[in-house]
Design an enzyme around this catalytic site. Structure first.
Site, PDB file in Angstrom:
ATOM      1  N   GLY A  13       0.698  -1.266  -0.091  1.00  0.00           N
ATOM      2  CA  GLY A  13       0.019   0.036  -0.025  1.00  0.00           C
ATOM      3  C   GLY A  13       0.713   1.110  -0.006  1.00  0.00           C
ATOM      4  O   GLY A  13       1.700   1.209   0.941  1.00  0.00           O
ATOM      5  N   PHE A  16      -0.948   7.147   2.499  1.00  0.00           N
ATOM      6  CA  PHE A  16      -0.151   7.895   3.470  1.00  0.00           C
ATOM      7  C   PHE A  16       0.747   7.072   4.412  1.00  0.00           C
ATOM      8  O   PHE A  16       1.814   7.576   4.553  1.00  0.00           O
ATOM      9  CB  PHE A  16      -1.165   8.693   4.065  1.00  0.00           C
ATOM     10  CG  PHE A  16      -1.836  10.029   3.397  1.00  0.00           C
ATOM     11  CD1 PHE A  16      -1.067  11.121   2.875  1.00  0.00           C
ATOM     12  CD2 PHE A  16      -2.990   9.699   2.976  1.00  0.00           C
ATOM     13  CE1 PHE A  16      -1.805  11.949   2.250  1.00  0.00           C
ATOM     14  CE2 PHE A  16      -3.895  10.567   2.142  1.00  0.00           C
ATOM     15  CZ  PHE A  16      -3.280  12.032   1.760  1.00  0.00           C
ATOM     16  N   VAL A  81      -2.192  -7.156  -3.722  1.00  0.00           N
ATOM     17  CA  VAL A  81      -1.722  -8.371  -2.856  1.00  0.00           C
ATOM     18  C   VAL A  81      -3.026  -9.315  -2.524  1.00  0.00           C
ATOM     19  O   VAL A  81      -3.992  -8.179  -2.226  1.00  0.00           O
ATOM     20  CB  VAL A  81      -1.079  -7.914  -1.564  1.00  0.00           C
ATOM     21  CG1 VAL A  81      -0.997  -8.855  -0.399  1.00  0.00           C
ATOM     22  CG2 VAL A  81       0.446  -7.337  -1.832  1.00  0.00           C
ATOM     23  N   GLU A 172     -18.491  18.059   2.573  1.00  0.00           N
ATOM     24  CA  GLU A 172     -17.561  18.732   1.240  1.00  0.00           C
ATOM     25  C   GLU A 172     -18.448  18.640  -0.177  1.00  0.00           C
ATOM     26  O   GLU A 172     -18.199  19.358  -0.852  1.00  0.00           O
ATOM     27  CB  GLU A 172     -15.890  18.270   1.354  1.00  0.00           C
ATOM     28  CG  GLU A 172     -15.544  17.260   1.228  1.00  0.00           C
ATOM     29  CD  GLU A 172     -14.242  16.676   1.504  1.00  0.00           C
ATOM     30  OE1 GLU A 172     -13.657  17.581   1.906  1.00  0.00           O
ATOM     31  OE2 GLU A 172     -14.079  15.656   1.204  1.00  0.00           O
ATOM     32  N   ASP A 301      -5.249   3.560   8.244  1.00  0.00           N
ATOM     33  CA  ASP A 301      -6.828   3.250   8.469  1.00  0.00           C
ATOM     34  C   ASP A 301      -6.975   1.897   8.729  1.00  0.00           C
ATOM     35  O   ASP A 301      -8.132   1.542   9.436  1.00  0.00           O
ATOM     36  CB  ASP A 301      -7.537   3.344   7.030  1.00  0.00           C
ATOM     37  CG  ASP A 301      -7.758   5.147   6.854  1.00  0.00           C
ATOM     38  OD1 ASP A 301      -7.255   5.830   7.423  1.00  0.00           O
ATOM     39  OD2 ASP A 301      -8.443   5.327   5.846  1.00  0.00           O
ATOM     40  N   ALA A 317      -5.216  11.254   7.652  1.00  0.00           N
ATOM     41  CA  ALA A 317      -4.091  11.074   7.033  1.00  0.00           C
ATOM     42  C   ALA A 317      -2.850  11.277   8.154  1.00  0.00           C
ATOM     43  O   ALA A 317      -1.798  10.668   8.044  1.00  0.00           O
ATOM     44  CB  ALA A 317      -3.873  12.057   5.693  1.00  0.00           C
TER      45      ALA A 317
HETATM   46  C1  LIG Z   1     -12.851  11.470   0.271  1.00  0.00           C
HETATM   47  C2  LIG Z   1     -11.900  11.449   1.181  1.00  0.00           C
HETATM   48  C3  LIG Z   1     -11.432  12.532   2.006  1.00  0.00           C
HETATM   49  C4  LIG Z   1     -10.730  12.661   3.003  1.00  0.00           C
HETATM   50  N1  LIG Z   1     -10.205  13.776   3.712  1.00  0.00           N
HETATM   51  C5  LIG Z   1      -9.279  13.825   4.549  1.00  0.00           C
HETATM   52  C6  LIG Z   1      -8.837  15.310   4.997  1.00  0.00           C
HETATM   53  O1  LIG Z   1      -9.172  15.862   4.627  1.00  0.00           O
HETATM   54  N2  LIG Z   1      -7.773  14.908   5.955  1.00  0.00           N
HETATM   55  C7  LIG Z   1      -7.397  13.732   6.638  1.00  0.00           C
HETATM   56  O2  LIG Z   1      -6.521  13.692   7.363  1.00  0.00           O
HETATM   57  N3  LIG Z   1      -7.962  12.565   6.075  1.00  0.00           N
HETATM   58  C8  LIG Z   1      -8.531  12.469   5.141  1.00  0.00           C
HETATM   59  N4  LIG Z   1      -9.193  11.234   4.724  1.00  0.00           N
HETATM   60  C9  LIG Z   1      -8.828  10.111   5.107  1.00  0.00           C
HETATM   61  C10 LIG Z   1      -7.382   9.733   4.731  1.00  0.00           C
HETATM   62  O3  LIG Z   1      -7.155  10.009   3.303  1.00  0.00           O
HETATM   63  C11 LIG Z   1      -7.105   8.305   5.168  1.00  0.00           C
HETATM   64  O4  LIG Z   1      -6.962   8.386   6.710  1.00  0.00           O
HETATM   65  C12 LIG Z   1      -5.672   8.047   4.642  1.00  0.00           C
HETATM   66  O5  LIG Z   1      -5.664   7.923   3.390  1.00  0.00           O
HETATM   67  C13 LIG Z   1      -5.402   6.726   5.211  1.00  0.00           C
HETATM   68  O6  LIG Z   1      -4.024   6.215   4.605  1.00  0.00           O
HETATM   69  P1  LIG Z   1      -3.381   4.770   4.548  1.00  0.00           P
HETATM   70  O7  LIG Z   1      -2.118   4.776   4.117  1.00  0.00           O
HETATM   71  O8  LIG Z   1      -4.015   4.031   5.705  1.00  0.00           O
HETATM   72  O9  LIG Z   1      -4.445   4.205   3.313  1.00  0.00           O
HETATM   73  P2  LIG Z   1      -4.589   4.961   2.007  1.00  0.00           P
HETATM   74  O10 LIG Z   1      -4.102   6.196   1.960  1.00  0.00           O
HETATM   75  O11 LIG Z   1      -5.992   4.678   1.511  1.00  0.00           O
HETATM   76  O12 LIG Z   1      -3.830   3.796   0.912  1.00  0.00           O
HETATM   77  C14 LIG Z   1      -4.054   2.540   0.698  1.00  0.00           C
HETATM   78  C15 LIG Z   1      -3.340   2.109  -0.459  1.00  0.00           C
HETATM   79  O13 LIG Z   1      -3.400   0.699  -0.570  1.00  0.00           O
HETATM   80  C16 LIG Z   1      -3.325   0.319  -1.946  1.00  0.00           C
HETATM   81  N5  LIG Z   1      -4.046  -1.046  -1.630  1.00  0.00           N
HETATM   82  C17 LIG Z   1      -5.282  -1.461  -1.384  1.00  0.00           C
HETATM   83  N6  LIG Z   1      -5.418  -2.718  -1.257  1.00  0.00           N
HETATM   84  C18 LIG Z   1      -4.458  -3.350  -1.938  1.00  0.00           C
HETATM   85  C19 LIG Z   1      -4.026  -4.674  -2.495  1.00  0.00           C
HETATM   86  N7  LIG Z   1      -4.873  -5.577  -2.027  1.00  0.00           N
HETATM   87  N8  LIG Z   1      -3.106  -4.692  -2.858  1.00  0.00           N
HETATM   88  C20 LIG Z   1      -2.178  -3.635  -3.340  1.00  0.00           C
HETATM   89  N9  LIG Z   1      -2.371  -2.354  -2.698  1.00  0.00           N
HETATM   90  C21 LIG Z   1      -3.559  -2.112  -2.442  1.00  0.00           C
HETATM   91  C22 LIG Z   1      -4.181   1.262  -2.542  1.00  0.00           C
HETATM   92  O14 LIG Z   1      -4.237   1.494  -3.825  1.00  0.00           O
HETATM   93  C23 LIG Z   1      -3.631   2.609  -1.678  1.00  0.00           C
HETATM   94  O15 LIG Z   1      -2.645   3.049  -2.659  1.00  0.00           O
HETATM   95  C24 LIG Z   1     -10.114  11.530   3.175  1.00  0.00           C
HETATM   96  C25 LIG Z   1     -10.429  10.235   2.868  1.00  0.00           C
HETATM   97  C26 LIG Z   1     -11.249  10.080   1.820  1.00  0.00           C
HETATM   98  C27 LIG Z   1     -11.928   9.076   1.092  1.00  0.00           C
END
Ligand SMILES: Cc1cc2nc3c(=O)[nH]c(=O)nc-3n(C[C@H](O)[C@H](O)[C@H](O)COP(=O)(O)OP(=O)(O)OC[C@H]3O[C@@H](n4cnc5c(N)ncnc54)[C@H](O)[C@@H]3O)c2cc1C
Length: 437
Positions: A13, A16, A81, A172, A301, A317
């Site tokens: 992944g 962030f 994955v 939003e 997340d 994020a």
């Molecule tokens: C519309 C929206 C608005 C948001 N606004 C805000 C905001 O204003 N401020 C804030 O702080 N947070 C905001 N968030 C929340 C924030 O984006 C998330 O908390 C953050 O992205 C979590 O990061 P992460 O690394 O856990 O997962 P993510 O950023 O979701 O990244 C997960 C990654 O894993 C990859 N992935 C998933 N499954 C697989 C798999 N099986 N194999 C390979 N790759 C895979 C995906 O392609 C992705 O690139 C928002 C979320 C959304 C959806």
């Protein structure tokens, strides 16, 4: 350097959490494999701008390979994955395996329809670039059908957009959709008046932005209503069908329905074979490793961890980024033979945007609303965008659309049909008698 001698770190992944883990570790004597199903990183906080035609996808996304171009010890694989073999230390791809000494799982979350997956085709959620483009297509198509209907003498009826869920994403989306109809499109249609559209925001709980303090929730509601959004709280959606949403016995006609109500964790969390919470988040140890496997970490997340006040860390994020960094630092400590440190989230504050010059911000005891909060939101989000070019372009786009009310990415591509609009004409059903203005 002989690759085989380096400690191998697999990071699944490139959101962030994964990105920060990889960037922090890149300076260490390790070999890192970043695996993502896409070849780009998505800046999710600005997805609503793509969904509402303010920005183009390339402006809020960056190629993962480009992000790591300067790190010879980081390799990038565009792969999905599907599973893990924790005993043999293998990440399982659709057709292959990647070995690791350390594994960081950061695959985030997706939307949940509370057991009603059949609602999804009629009410898309907003999580990926593809989702944003689908929402943009539906919204713009609805306006086109509406104009065509009026121009061909079939009547000019009000048009409803229904947004389900009053969290940050719903708020939003609702605010920006109203801005589009009231200001952006106001002079462009000849047979219909876009100001007659209605954006209805349905929230199941008693207030919008429930994660914020009561005063900021109230302020957000007032700002939404001032923009022209019809906000309905304690409105639990019981059914979604083509062209309508039900709240108990009430049927609300909807030209376009958008889903911003529920979150479900990546299914990969359950593949780790350790306890998860109801949303599928992995219950991690204080150092973000999983029980029984100190070499496996979960961040972002997908991880469930409490803060020092015994409250679950939110899906934001900054949480994912700080966790990614903390895990990388613990791996580096292992390599140096030093003890690990537990993760503690440093809350710098939270911001939610509502629309043009409208937002709320909570920095500890300091609560701000309106234009100043919106400026803070804009500054923070541009600062964290990946890539200098993206930051400059987004800033210019924003300044331009603020001054001119223009939204340049209004392209309708792909399928020209909308669910519930069988004959491509609008019926009274897509309007509602209930008007707030
Ligand atoms: C519309 C929206 C608005 C948001 N606004 C805000 C905001 O204003 N401020 C804030 O702080 N947070 C905001 N968030 C929340 C924030 O984006 C998330 O908390 C953050 O992205 C979590 O990061 P992460 O690394 O856990 O997962 P993510 O950023 O979701 O990244 C997960 C990654 O894993 C990859 N992935 C998933 N499954 C697989 C798999 N099986 N194999 C390979 N790759 C895979 C995906 O392609 C992705 O690139 C928002 C979320 C959304 C959806």
């Amino acid at each position: 350097m002989d690759d085989d001698k380096r400690t191998q770190v697999a990071i699944v992944g490139a959101g962030f959490g994964g990105l920060l883990a990889a960037r922090t570790l890149a300076g260490q004597p390790v070999k890192i494999t970043v695996i993502d199903q896409n070849n780009f990183h998505t800046f999710q906080p600005l997805l609503y701008q793509v969904a509402t035609a303010g920005l183009s996808p390339g402006e809020i996304a960056a190629p993962i390979r480009w992000i790591f171009r300067g790190y010879e010890n980081v390799e990038v694989l565009m792969e999905t994955v599907v599973d893990f073999d924790l005993e043999r230390h293998l990440v399982k791809l659709v057709d292959g395996e990647v070995p690791y000494n350390y594994l960081v799982v950061a695959t985030g979350s997706s939307h949940a329809y509370f057991g009603h997956d059949d609602w999804e085709p009629f009410a898309p959620g907003l999580k990926t670039i593809e989702d944003a483009l689908e929402i943009r297509r539906r919204v713009l198509l609805a306006f086109e059908y509406w104009e065509k209907q009026a121009a061909t003498g079939q009547g000019d009826v009000p048009l409803n957009f229904v947004v389900v869920g009053g969290g940050p994403t719903g708020v939003e989306l609702a605010g920006t959709l109203t801005e589009i109809s009231r200001h952006v499109l106001a002079n462009e249609f000849r047979s219909v008046d876009p100001e007659k559209t209605q954006v209805i925001l349905l929230e199941g709980g008693p207030r919008v932005l429930p994660a914020y303090t009561e005063d900021l929730s109230q302020s957000a509601r007032k700002q939404l209503e001032k923009l022209g959004v019809n906000v309905q709280t304690s409105a639990m959606v019981t059914k979604v069908e083509p062209g309508a949403v039900h709240v108990g016995d009430k049927r609300i006609p909807a030209a376009v329905t958008l889903w911003a109500a529920g979150v479900a964790s990546s299914p990969l969390g359950r593949k780790l074979g350790v306890p998860v919470d109801r949303a599928g988040r992995v219950l991690v140890n204080p150092d973000l490793s999983i029980p029984g496997h100190p070499e496996v970490f979960v961040v972002g997340d997908l991880a469930a961890l409490k803060d020092k006040h015994d409250k679950w860390l939110p899906g934001l994020a900054p949480v994912a980024m700080q966790e990614g960094k903390a895990v990388a630092q613990n791996i580096a400590r292992d390599l140096r033979g030093e003890p690990r440190k537990d993760f503690h989230y440093f809350d710098k504050g939270t911001l939610a945007t509502i629309g043009r010059a409208a937002a709320v911000a909570q920095f500890g005891r300091i609560h701000i609303s309106g234009f100043v909060a919106w400026l803070a939101w804009l500054f923070v989000h541009i600062l964290f965008l990946i890539g200098f070019r993206n930051r400059i372009i987004v800033l210019i786009q924003w300044a331009w659309s603020y001054l001119t009310y223009e939204r340049g990415a209004r392209l309708i591509t792909g399928d020209k049909r909308l669910p519930g609009w069988e004959s491509e004409t609008i019926t009274e059903d897509h309007a509602t008698a209930e008007r707030v203005h």
